[in-house]
Every structure is written in structure tokens, then in C-alpha cells.
Design a protein around this motif. Sequence first.
Motif, PDB file in Angstrom:
ATOM      1  N   ILE A 193     -40.714 -57.236  47.788  1.00 56.28           N
ATOM      2  CA  ILE A 193     -40.300 -58.539  47.424  1.00 56.28           C
ATOM      3  C   ILE A 193     -41.441 -59.303  47.195  1.00 56.28           C
ATOM      4  CG2 ILE A 193     -38.509 -60.667  47.571  1.00 56.28           C
ATOM      5  CD1 ILE A 193     -36.723 -58.756  48.639  1.00 56.28           C
ATOM      6  N   SER A 194     -42.163 -59.375  48.178  1.00 58.01           N
ATOM      7  CA  SER A 194     -43.285 -60.210  48.297  1.00 58.01           C
ATOM      8  C   SER A 194     -44.539 -59.909  47.552  1.00 58.01           C
ATOM      9  CB  SER A 194     -43.954 -60.247  49.738  1.00 58.01           C
ATOM     10  OG  SER A 194     -43.124 -60.412  50.722  1.00 58.01           O
TER      11      SER A 194
ATOM     12  N   ALA B 269     -46.998 -60.796  42.064  1.00 56.41           N
ATOM     13  CA  ALA B 269     -47.484 -60.214  40.743  1.00 56.41           C
ATOM     14  C   ALA B 269     -46.873 -61.126  39.585  1.00 56.41           C
ATOM     15  CB  ALA B 269     -46.906 -58.740  40.565  1.00 56.41           C
ATOM     16  N   ILE B 270     -45.520 -61.578  39.859  1.00 54.34           N
ATOM     17  CA  ILE B 270     -44.821 -62.406  38.877  1.00 54.34           C
ATOM     18  C   ILE B 270     -45.575 -63.829  38.874  1.00 54.34           C
ATOM     19  CG2 ILE B 270     -42.969 -63.705  38.268  1.00 54.34           C
ATOM     20  CD1 ILE B 270     -41.144 -61.554  39.510  1.00 54.34           C
TER      21      ILE B 270
ATOM     22  N   ILE C 113     -47.541 -64.955  35.335  1.00 49.37           N
ATOM     23  CA  ILE C 113     -47.037 -66.473  34.835  1.00 49.37           C
ATOM     24  C   ILE C 113     -48.426 -67.372  34.650  1.00 49.37           C
ATOM     25  CG2 ILE C 113     -45.993 -68.523  35.312  1.00 49.37           C
ATOM     26  CD1 ILE C 113     -43.697 -67.145  36.631  1.00 49.37           C
ATOM     27  N   LEU C 114     -49.383 -67.114  35.744  1.00 48.24           N
ATOM     28  CA  LEU C 114     -50.673 -67.891  35.751  1.00 48.24           C
ATOM     29  C   LEU C 114     -51.571 -67.584  34.532  1.00 48.24           C
ATOM     30  CD1 LEU C 114     -52.491 -69.940  37.096  1.00 48.24           C
ATOM     31  CD2 LEU C 114     -53.575 -68.145  38.364  1.00 48.24           C
TER      32      LEU C 114
END
Length: 825
Positions: A541-542, A547-548, A552-553
Motif C-alpha cells: 500500500i505504501s 508510485a501514484i 501524478i507529480l
Amino acid sequence: MKLDNFINRPVLSTVISVFIVILGILGLVSLPVEKYPDIAPPTIQVYTSYTGANAQTVMNSVISPLEESINGVENMTYMTSTATNDGVATVNVYFKQGTDPDMAAVNVQNRVSKAQGLLPSEVTKVGVITSKRQTSMLMVFSLYSANDKYDQTFLQNYAKINILPQIMRVAGVGDAMVLGAREYSMRIWLKPEVMAQYKLMPSDISVALAEQNIEAAPGQFGENGGQSFQYIMKSKGRLQTTEEFENIVVRASSDGSILRLKDVARIELGAQSTIVNSYTNGHNAISCIVFQTPGSNATEIINNITSLLKNTEQTLPTGVKYNTLMNTNDFLYASIEEVIKTLIEAFILVILVVYIFLQDIRSTLIPAIAIPVALIGTFLMLALFGFSINLLTLSALVLAIAIVVDDAIVVVEAIHAKLDQGYKSARLASLDAMSEISGAILSISLVMMAVFIPVSFMGGTSGVFYRQFGITMAVAIGFSAINALTLSPALCAIFLKPQKKEGEEKTTFIQRFHVAFNTTYDVILSKYKGSITRIVKHRWISFGLVAIGVAILVVLMKVTPTGMVPNEDTGTFMMAVNMAPGTSLERTEETMREVNKIIVANPLIESNAQISGYGLLAGSGSSYGTFICKLRNWDERKDKGQDVNSIIGMLYQQTAKIKDAQILIFAPPMIPGYSITNGFEMNLQDKTGGSLNDFNQVSQDFLAKVNKRPEIGAAQTSFNPNFPQYQIDVDAAKCKQVGISPNTILETLQGYYGGMYVSNFNRFGKLYRVYIQADAKYRINPETLNSIYVRNGTEMAPISQFMTITKVYGPQAINRFNMFTSMTV
């Protein structure tokens, strides 16, 4: 780390902080105030004029030798040149950032001196001016006749005599110019038909002026003669009035007849040139532009000029007023006011948050003292580093509030923890706590400073921005560390008290709020701990969230518009009006009046200056016009659609009906010194040496593709090679057959049509020029050449016999970039 002395001797800690504050205040008082740091490269301008010459002649005979001589001067990066059809030559030389502008000006002047021998005599007579200044306008103001009692010639000369000399003496002013050349000049308007009757040419008038309008040194009587007295002899010197010029003797015959200048010409004290007309709010006016020298304090310059104008307002002729059209200080002060407001709000919010969490007035007071000490002390280092109070340094201080308060909070929390453990003495709690956390405070402060210091080593334009921002942050953090190791623990030892046992005091509303807050906080903290525990147990999850976030960045970095500084509403905008090539000044003014009606009808526009015959982007020319418009104060334009961009969009729609003009509306640049617009400029270069028509076609194709791009609002160029012109070809063979020099033909044309600068005269305490030129009615069209004659021995012959005229097309101005033909898009 032992800090016992600072805790045991609170006076010492207090004196250190007071010393920092005093020095910071001294630095604050001495710091200049400006919008942004001075990032524009030093610019040296070389200016001269060649009366009567067209752009190509100016380029070949003036700019080319100047460029070749200047090229390669020390620390030069590039140069641009412009030659116009009114004989003006301008060379702008740009230097590396950090170059001493004074030395750059000296070096350029030395190079210009080397080229003097290659320049035409008419140019060396006028002089070549070398000056240091930025290319962007610092301030624009107009002097206008509210009752239209005075014309533009009077207004310009009044300003030149009484106002501009004082402005030029203001420290930091690089140049103060009036748009147009309406300085007084003794205009000798020749009558070609009468001149032909008396077998005269313009050169004869020039000779007469050279003989009779001179300053001489006759000497004195009685010197070294053993006399009792000595008497100085003096001549009349240069002529001053039109009557004196009218009585100049052109020819005197043996029979006693005298031919005077008034017999062959009309003489008047007029304007040197009338190619530019200026109006402010519909009244006769002159527009003045002030430029600053590189590295000077823009805010101080504007304040001094504004004060000077207010003082001179009392002595202006009746009905004459001044109006400030563009003042960068207006936007600067409004911006700084907002930043200071944000600074105060941030300080209050930080103190409020600290109180809510520490829940003790005494504990909150310590960070509240630490913040101003660190921030005020920062101004000392800004002064030592040569920085200024600008939007970047103030923004850094706003950001620094949340960081500098951390050290003081850490100290207070650590000492509170000791008191909670049972310490009965705040001094002992402070000593033990500081012995444990002083190293950590120093380490974290150095780490935070190390984050911001490296950006100070960045080069280029953006490096100047990051340098001032980063060092301001680092210095503020450094002072907060000093404060946390000296004053904060000393104040804790004085202010903090051991915790009272439960039941010793009645429960108050504040205490009930504290209990409720703590209970809520504990619940939130418990849930947060639970969430973190679950995430730790499921590592994927971390990693997935990281990664998400990175994805997005990356996406946002690609889609977010980029720019050095955002364009904002500065309260001013400009409008460039370009008419069809060859349009007369009178026709241009008709269109300018139509545009002016649209501007005046807009209630959001406070005032405007109309300048016909000059374009901010194109330079001087009868087919160009400029408007400089000042909007109402921001407080009066708070509603939607009242910002400068909305007003510009509205004016584009309203002026679209004016079909015979190309109109470009733009706001001034946010960063001075780089451009005159808030967009960007591109230079297309022709390195092939091809024709200007081919070059123009390439540029138009380029512009067509640029304007198709969605991110481009409007792209234009002032370059146009389709201005109607006449090519004069002198038949050298015919000239030689009758004993006339081909140069005589060209000099005669210059004397009648182009105008010749032939002498000087003194008046009003200043030196003015004397020009000879044919009266306006003799220069209307090519047919007027039939009335022009040249002397062939003892006879006069029509000048048209020795030349042919061909209608051609060419540019109004020719630009060069690094010695290659270019155009600005």
C-alpha cells in the motif's frame, strides 16, 4: 553542548537578541525597495542621427562601422541595431550579468571613438551619444495643456529647459527622453523658385550661415602696450532671433544691391521635427519616458522623480499639468502591502496554533518573541549581501515564519517535558533539556540551511531569483537557531512554571476548551496510529501510494503552464496601432482619434496618452501610433471582468471594426529590462544575405504557424518591406558632361527635401540647431522636383535632367542582431 551561561545569565541572552534586532532594523532602513531583484543585463546604447537619410543609408554608413568597431568589447554577449527612415541609428549592446555598467560604457565609448573617422561628416557634426540604461521603461509621465493654450512645441521645450535637466540629475536615471523631436530649431524654409531666379543652391545658404553666424575672439586693446587701460573687444557672436537670421546677407553686388536670407526663404523659430504628435486625454501634450541605469534602485528613483514633479507643479504655466501614466511603484507598493498583510496573518496563525497545542500563554510568548527576532535579524544579512526588499525576499520571510518557530517550539516542549516529569525548578529543567536537545537543534538548523544555500550558486537570470529567496530562508533559519540556543531557554527558565496538581484551581472555559481539544486530538491521533499500523503491515500500500504520487507529480509537471514569474495586473497597458505602409501622419491621426473614442468611453480607464508617429515596438514612422493607458486603482476594479486582461480582451473586440489598422494591445513586462511587453520576443535572422522580400515571406510563414498555436494569444512583427519609396539614380555621365559633380545633385536634394543641419544658435540658455529645407508645399510629391535647379556654371539647370526616379518598396526600419539582418516577432 553546554549552554549554561545563556540560561544562568538571561541578560546576556537578551542583549544578544536585542543586538540582533537593532542591527536588523538598521539593515531594514538601509535596504532598497523594489519589485524584483535587478536581473536585467547591463545595456549600453549608442545613438546618433543622419538627417535626411533613409534606413538603408543609415545602416550602411553609420551602423555598420559602429557595429564592426564595438563588436567583441569586453564581456559583451550580443548587440542589436536599428536604422529608420528618419535617419535615426541605434545600437544596443548587452553585457554579461555582473558586469560593471560604468566600465562597460567606457569600453563602448572607446570603441565608438575608433569608428568616428568612418562616419559621415553630418553624423560626426551631430555627435554619437553613448549612454547606459535599461531597455524597459521605468516611468512614463506627460505634460499637457488642460486649456489647449500651449502647443506641443512649447510644452516639449519647457520640459527640456525646466524639468528634464532636473530629472537627469536624479541618481540612477539613465535617460529621460521626450517622444518626438520638437526642440526649438531655427527653420529656414527655402523657396526653390526664388532660389533658382537668383541662381542659388542650398550650399550657398550654408556658406552664408557659416560666415555670419559664428562666435569669434577678437582680442583686446592695450595688452602689453604700456597703456593705463585695457579694453576687451567682443563680437556679436551667434545670431539669436528670427529677425537677425532674416537679415543675413546672401549676396551683395557692386551696385549696392543686397540679397538677404528673407528674400529667398521664410524663417521661423519652430520645431526641429514634427513627425510625432502627442495628446493626453485629448489635450496637447508631450510624453516623457524615464529609463534607469542597471543596478540602480527603481523605487527610490521613482519617489525622487515624483517628489520633483510635485515641487515643479507649482511653477508650471497656467493650465499646464502633469499626469503619471505608468509608475512601477504603484504595483510594487500594492504587492508589498499584500505580502506584509500575509506576513502578519501568518504570524498570527502560527502563534494561535502554537497556543492551541501548548495551551499555555507563557509558553506561547516564547515562540512569539523568537519569530520577530529571527525575521528582523535577517534584514541585516540582506543588507550585507547587497539584496533588497522585494517580492521574493518578503515571500521567503512569509515562508520562514513556519520554519523559524519550530526551534523555539522544540525548546519549549523539551522543557515542558522535564517539568511534567516532576522538576520543580524551571531553570534546572531548562539546563537539563538544553543539554539533551542543543545538538539536535543545531543539526536540524544546519540541515535546513543546507537545503536552501545550494540554490545561491545557480547562474543566469533565474539564479538571481533563487539566490535571494534561498539565502533569505537560510539566514532566517540561522538566526532562529541562535535564538533557540540563547534567548528561548533563558525565557523558559524565567517564564515557565511547574505544573500544578489537579484540584488546585477551578475549571475555567479555557481549561474546558483545552480538555475538549485534547480529547479530540487523542481520538484523531489514535485513528492515525491505527491507519499507520495497517499500512506498515501491508507494505505494498505504501509503495503503491508513493508510485501514484510520483505519477501524478509527473503528469502535473507536464500539463502545468510554466513561466518565470506570473503576469499580473499592473494597472497599465499599451496599445500599438500600425497603419498601412506609407500612411501619412494626418491619416494615422484620424484612426488614432477613432481608437481614442473607444478608450475614453471605457469607465475603467483613468487616463491615456496618444502618440502619433511613434510605435513602442516599431519606432518612429508616420504610419505608427501608440497609446499608453492607465487604469483606475485596483480598489475600484474588484468585480469580475475588470482586470487588465479582461479590459484588453474587451478592447480587442471593440477595435476589431477599425479595418485599416493593425492593433496590438499588451501589458508592460513584470520583470524590467528584458522587453517592452509582458510576452516574449524572438529574433529571426537572415544569415544568407538574401533580399528583404524573401526574408519577409519567411517571417510571415513563421508568424502564421505561430498564431495557430493555442498558447499564443497574438504574434506580430513590425517589419514590413512594402513601404512605398522612390529610388533616385543620378546620371553621372550627364553631370560630368556639364561640369557638375554627382555629389552636388545629392546635396541639393538633401538641402531641399531631407533638410540640412547647417549651424547653431543660442537662446533660453541652451544651444539649438539651424536647419535649411524647402517649405512644405515644395515637397508634396515627385512633381515638385521640376522647381528644383542646380547651378551649371553661370546658368541654372533643372535637377530632373540629371536623375531618374523609380518607384520601389522598402522597409521603414532595418534591424540587425549580432551584425545579421533580423526582425523582432
